[in-house]
Design an enzyme around this catalytic site. Structure first.
Site, PDB file in Angstrom:
ATOM      1  N   PHE A  18       0.855  -1.191   0.000  1.00 25.25           N
ATOM      2  CA  PHE A  18       0.000   0.000   0.000  1.00 25.25           C
ATOM      3  C   PHE A  18       0.890   1.240   0.000  1.00 25.25           C
ATOM      4  O   PHE A  18       1.782   1.363   0.851  1.00 25.25           O
ATOM      5  CB  PHE A  18      -0.867  -0.047   1.266  1.00 25.25           C
ATOM      6  CG  PHE A  18      -1.780   1.130   1.469  1.00 25.25           C
ATOM      7  CD1 PHE A  18      -2.847   1.349   0.606  1.00 25.25           C
ATOM      8  CD2 PHE A  18      -1.607   1.991   2.542  1.00 25.25           C
ATOM      9  CE1 PHE A  18      -3.714   2.426   0.812  1.00 25.25           C
ATOM     10  CE2 PHE A  18      -2.473   3.064   2.755  1.00 25.25           C
ATOM     11  CZ  PHE A  18      -3.532   3.274   1.883  1.00 25.25           C
ATOM     12  N   LEU A  43       0.863   5.152   0.376  1.00 31.22           N
ATOM     13  CA  LEU A  43       0.247   6.450   0.684  1.00 31.22           C
ATOM     14  C   LEU A  43       1.336   7.446   1.111  1.00 31.22           C
ATOM     15  O   LEU A  43       1.475   8.521   0.545  1.00 31.22           O
ATOM     16  CB  LEU A  43      -0.795   6.274   1.810  1.00 31.22           C
ATOM     17  CG  LEU A  43      -1.394   7.544   2.433  1.00 31.22           C
ATOM     18  CD1 LEU A  43      -2.197   8.334   1.406  1.00 31.22           C
ATOM     19  CD2 LEU A  43      -2.307   7.192   3.623  1.00 31.22           C
ATOM     20  N   PRO A  53       7.751  11.433   1.355  1.00 32.72           N
ATOM     21  CA  PRO A  53       8.752  12.127   2.170  1.00 32.72           C
ATOM     22  C   PRO A  53       8.156  13.319   2.929  1.00 32.72           C
ATOM     23  O   PRO A  53       8.521  13.578   4.066  1.00 32.72           O
ATOM     24  CB  PRO A  53       9.798  12.581   1.144  1.00 32.72           C
ATOM     25  CG  PRO A  53       9.682  11.586   0.031  1.00 32.72           C
ATOM     26  CD  PRO A  53       8.243  11.175  -0.021  1.00 32.72           C
ATOM     27  N   ASP A  60      -9.310   2.268   8.203  1.00 32.40           N
ATOM     28  CA  ASP A  60     -10.361   1.926   9.186  1.00 32.40           C
ATOM     29  C   ASP A  60     -10.461   0.405   9.351  1.00 32.40           C
ATOM     30  O   ASP A  60     -10.694  -0.107  10.439  1.00 32.40           O
ATOM     31  CB  ASP A  60     -11.734   2.442   8.722  1.00 32.40           C
ATOM     32  CG  ASP A  60     -11.867   3.956   8.878  1.00 32.40           C
ATOM     33  OD1 ASP A  60     -11.005   4.565   9.524  1.00 32.40           O
ATOM     34  OD2 ASP A  60     -12.852   4.516   8.340  1.00 32.40           O
ATOM     35  N   GLU A  94       0.792   2.954  10.202  1.00 36.10           N
ATOM     36  CA  GLU A  94      -0.662   3.006   9.952  1.00 36.10           C
ATOM     37  C   GLU A  94      -1.328   4.108  10.777  1.00 36.10           C
ATOM     38  O   GLU A  94      -2.435   3.963  11.280  1.00 36.10           O
ATOM     39  CB  GLU A  94      -1.316   1.630  10.155  1.00 36.10           C
ATOM     40  CG  GLU A  94      -0.938   0.695   9.011  1.00 36.10           C
ATOM     41  CD  GLU A  94      -1.827  -0.517   8.859  1.00 36.10           C
ATOM     42  OE1 GLU A  94      -1.265  -1.600   8.718  1.00 36.10           O
ATOM     43  OE2 GLU A  94      -3.067  -0.396   8.859  1.00 36.10           O
TER      44      GLU A  94
HETATM   45  N1  COS Z   1     -13.726   7.534   6.159  1.00 36.14           N
HETATM   46  C1  COS Z   1     -14.298   8.273   5.176  1.00 36.14           C
HETATM   47  N2  COS Z   1     -13.958   9.549   4.942  1.00 36.14           N
HETATM   48  C2  COS Z   1     -13.024  10.104   5.711  1.00 36.14           C
HETATM   49  C3  COS Z   1     -12.410   9.407   6.760  1.00 36.14           C
HETATM   50  C4  COS Z   1     -12.801   8.063   6.966  1.00 36.14           C
HETATM   51  N3  COS Z   1     -12.271   7.331   7.928  1.00 36.14           N
HETATM   52  N4  COS Z   1     -11.515  10.211   7.354  1.00 36.14           N
HETATM   53  C5  COS Z   1     -11.587  11.390   6.722  1.00 36.14           C
HETATM   54  N5  COS Z   1     -12.481  11.306   5.724  1.00 36.14           N
HETATM   55  C6  COS Z   1     -12.883  12.376   4.807  1.00 36.14           C
HETATM   56  C7  COS Z   1     -13.391  13.594   5.573  1.00 36.14           C
HETATM   57  O1  COS Z   1     -14.769  13.496   5.830  1.00 36.14           O
HETATM   58  C8  COS Z   1     -13.067  14.720   4.617  1.00 36.14           C
HETATM   59  O2  COS Z   1     -14.012  14.807   3.588  1.00 36.14           O
HETATM   60  P1  COS Z   1     -14.911  16.107   3.403  1.00 36.14           P
HETATM   61  O3  COS Z   1     -13.965  17.254   3.252  1.00 36.14           O
HETATM   62  O4  COS Z   1     -15.702  15.823   2.192  1.00 36.14           O
HETATM   63  O5  COS Z   1     -15.711  16.226   4.659  1.00 36.14           O
HETATM   64  C9  COS Z   1     -11.768  14.249   3.954  1.00 36.14           C
HETATM   65  O6  COS Z   1     -11.743  12.832   4.089  1.00 36.14           O
HETATM   66  C10 COS Z   1     -10.548  14.877   4.604  1.00 36.14           C
HETATM   67  O7  COS Z   1     -10.614  14.609   6.000  1.00 36.14           O
HETATM   68  P2  COS Z   1      -9.933  15.538   7.088  1.00 36.14           P
HETATM   69  O8  COS Z   1     -10.226  16.967   6.764  1.00 36.14           O
HETATM   70  O9  COS Z   1     -10.286  15.019   8.427  1.00 36.14           O
HETATM   71  O10 COS Z   1      -8.408  15.246   6.736  1.00 36.14           O
HETATM   72  P3  COS Z   1      -7.087  15.761   7.399  1.00 36.14           P
HETATM   73  O11 COS Z   1      -6.220  16.234   6.297  1.00 36.14           O
HETATM   74  O12 COS Z   1      -7.362  16.666   8.549  1.00 36.14           O
HETATM   75  O13 COS Z   1      -6.432  14.401   7.945  1.00 36.14           O
HETATM   76  C11 COS Z   1      -6.160  12.469   9.356  1.00 36.14           C
HETATM   77  C12 COS Z   1      -7.073  13.545   8.800  1.00 36.14           C
HETATM   78  C13 COS Z   1      -5.142  13.045  10.281  1.00 36.14           C
HETATM   79  C14 COS Z   1      -7.059  11.546  10.117  1.00 36.14           C
HETATM   80  C15 COS Z   1      -5.456  11.721   8.235  1.00 36.14           C
HETATM   81  O14 COS Z   1      -4.612  12.537   7.541  1.00 36.14           O
HETATM   82  C16 COS Z   1      -4.715  10.492   8.702  1.00 36.14           C
HETATM   83  O15 COS Z   1      -5.315   9.476   8.973  1.00 36.14           O
HETATM   84  N6  COS Z   1      -3.367  10.539   8.780  1.00 36.14           N
HETATM   85  C17 COS Z   1      -2.570   9.380   9.100  1.00 36.14           C
HETATM   86  C18 COS Z   1      -2.318   8.628   7.854  1.00 36.14           C
HETATM   87  C19 COS Z   1      -1.732   7.323   8.088  1.00 36.14           C
HETATM   88  O16 COS Z   1      -2.325   6.457   8.671  1.00 36.14           O
HETATM   89  N7  COS Z   1      -0.506   7.180   7.587  1.00 36.14           N
HETATM   90  C20 COS Z   1       0.136   5.944   7.602  1.00 36.14           C
HETATM   91  C21 COS Z   1       0.383   5.582   6.197  1.00 36.14           C
HETATM   92  S1  COS Z   1      -0.345   4.147   5.665  1.00 36.14           S
HETATM   93  S2  COS Z   1       0.646   2.747   6.466  1.00 36.14           S
END
Ligand code: COS
Length: 388
Positions: A122, A124, A127, A239, A363
């Site tokens: 995966f 995502l 850098p 999720d 994650e």
């Molecule tokens: N399911 C569905 N939609 C989601 C969601 C989810 N779990 N989480 C966010 N969204 C949607 C939001 O609703 C928003 O959409 P709208 O603007 O239409 O309302 C959009 O996605 C952006 O969400 P948000 O504004 O909350 O995004 P942010 O940029 O503030 O980031 C976090 C939110 C911090 C939660 C996110 O960037 C994150 O999870 N970061 C960690 C990433 C990660 O796990 N990295 C590891 C790499 S993979 S191993």
């Protein structure tokens, strides 16, 4: 404790445990030392149908869900988190196809993934976009019948070893995170290269590499869902899989705990085995409390995910945070119970402690999980206000 697992779930647990004890434990120290990718073990897992656990039967899998995957991941993690990460990252890479792939894409990719013939990764993180996943800069531009990808993905688990990559890239920069899209990119696509293998503190048996897209061309049919859905694909995938990271925490904690108990029964100081001293008993008791609580939470959330609930962000983030913090705490305490021996490479707990650290980072860091939980609480409160 009895978690009332079905016969099938018990069989999965027993099989994963057998593979872990027979094939992983004997080589884990060597894999940690050399950083060699555990292909032999991946083959054994493939022959045992472990890669198809969570994939529907119509695509060659066993049609099970999050709980079965957690059970398998826990058992592998009890032996070696590096091997377990290589296995679990395959699920992380597969979920975008499972959740958002067309029937054609599923038919094309899932049977090989189920059979363990082709490993998945995966992509995502970049850098400059880790916690700030919305800040990715890799682009995908539609040119005729192809998308052209440019950019770099960083710290990609299974990078270089996997054949199939699910990649998030920006298709409309003006829309920010809402302009991201998800793609399937196969190893060998023109312009798709790998960076050097990272030299890590722990989970050294897993492979972590950069993915470099230099005018990489892929067929336009390789988009998952449609343009603009990339961030949603990524978030919905996470999720589903974060509970599995919690299972890794439970597994590594369980492995370290067992080593600490075994050692405490044998090690004699002041004329008695150290397990007879209350100071040591209390540490072991605290470890047992935390592990059982983490396992109960992870299994409950996995069952909740399997119920088909639409919103599982908060619960999976809770399971990930709690159980991975337990993984860290228990492995540190196992080293402490074992004292100087725990610090030495003759025993596996120093490796488990090094390995466990990543669980609080990948994650989504446990700080980001708290953001996810906080956002969900705000949403829930807003909904309640509406209905009052
Ligand atoms: N399911 C569905 N939609 C989601 C969601 C989810 N779990 N989480 C966010 N969204 C949607 C939001 O609703 C928003 O959409 P709208 O603007 O239409 O309302 C959009 O996605 C952006 O969400 P948000 O504004 O909350 O995004 P942010 O940029 O503030 O980031 C976090 C939110 C911090 C939660 C996110 O960037 C994150 O999870 N970061 C960690 C990433 C990660 O796990 N990295 C590891 C790499 S993979 S191993």
């Amino acid at each position: 404790m009895d978690y009332f697992l079905t016969e099938e779930q018990q069989m999965i647990r027993d099989l994963a445990r057998q593979i872990a004890e027979e094939k992983i434990v004997p080589v884990r120290a060597e894999l940690d030392e050399t950083g060699e990718f555990p292909w032999k073990i991946m083959k054994v897992l493939a022959q045992s149908d472990m890669f198809g656990l969570f994939i529907p039967e119509e695509y060659g899998g066993l049609g099970k869900g999050c709980l079965e995957l957690c059970i398998a991941v826990e058992e592998l993690s009890r032996a070696c988190l590096g091997v377990a990460t290589s296995y679990a990252a395959n699920a992380l890479g597969t979920y975008p196809i499972l959740l958002f792939g067309s029937d054609e894409q599923k038919k094309k990719y899932l049977p090989d993934i189920s059979a363990g013939k082709r490993l998945v990764a995966f992509g995502l993180t970049e850098p400059n976009a880790g916690s700030d996943a919305g800040g990715i800069q890799t682009t995908a531009k539609l040119e005729g019948s192809e998308y052209v990808l440019n950019g770099t993905k960083q710290w990609i688990t299974n990078g270089g070893e996997a054949e199939i990559y699910t990649i998030i890239a920006i298709t409309d920069r003006a829309k920010g995170a809402r302009g991201a899209s998800a793609f399937i990119v196969e190893k060998g696509a023109p312009g798709f290269k790998f960076g050097k293998k990272e030299n890590k503190m722990g989970i050294r048996a897993s492979a972590t590499r950069e993915l470099i897209f230099d005018n990489c061309r892929i067929p336009k049919e390789n988009i998952l869902s449609k343009e603009g859905m990339g961030f949603i694909v990524a978030m919905k995938t996470l999720d589903q899989t974060r509970t599995g990271v919690g299972a890794q925490g439970v597994g590594v904690a369980q492995g370290a705990f067992e080593e600490a108990v075994k050692f405490a029964k044998q090690r004699v100081q002041f004329g008695h085995p150290i397990i007879s001293f209350q100071a040591v008993q209390h540490m072991l008791a605290d470890m047992a409390i935390q592990i059982e609580a983490a396992r109960a939470l992870v299994y409950s959330v996995a069952r909740f995910v399997d119920s088909g609930a639409k919103e599982v962000s908060k619960e999976s983030a809770i399971a990930k945070t709690f159980a991975t913090d337990v993984g860290m705490k228990v492995t540190v305490d196992a080293v402490q119970v074992m004292g100087g021996s725990g610090y030495m490479k003759e025993y596996p707990v120093e490796k488990m402690m090094r390995d466990a650290k990543i669980l609080q980072i990948y994650e989504g860091t446990n700080q980001i999980q708290r953001n996810v939980i906080g956002q969900a609480l705000i949403k829930e409160a807003a909904k309640k206000n509406k209905t009052l």
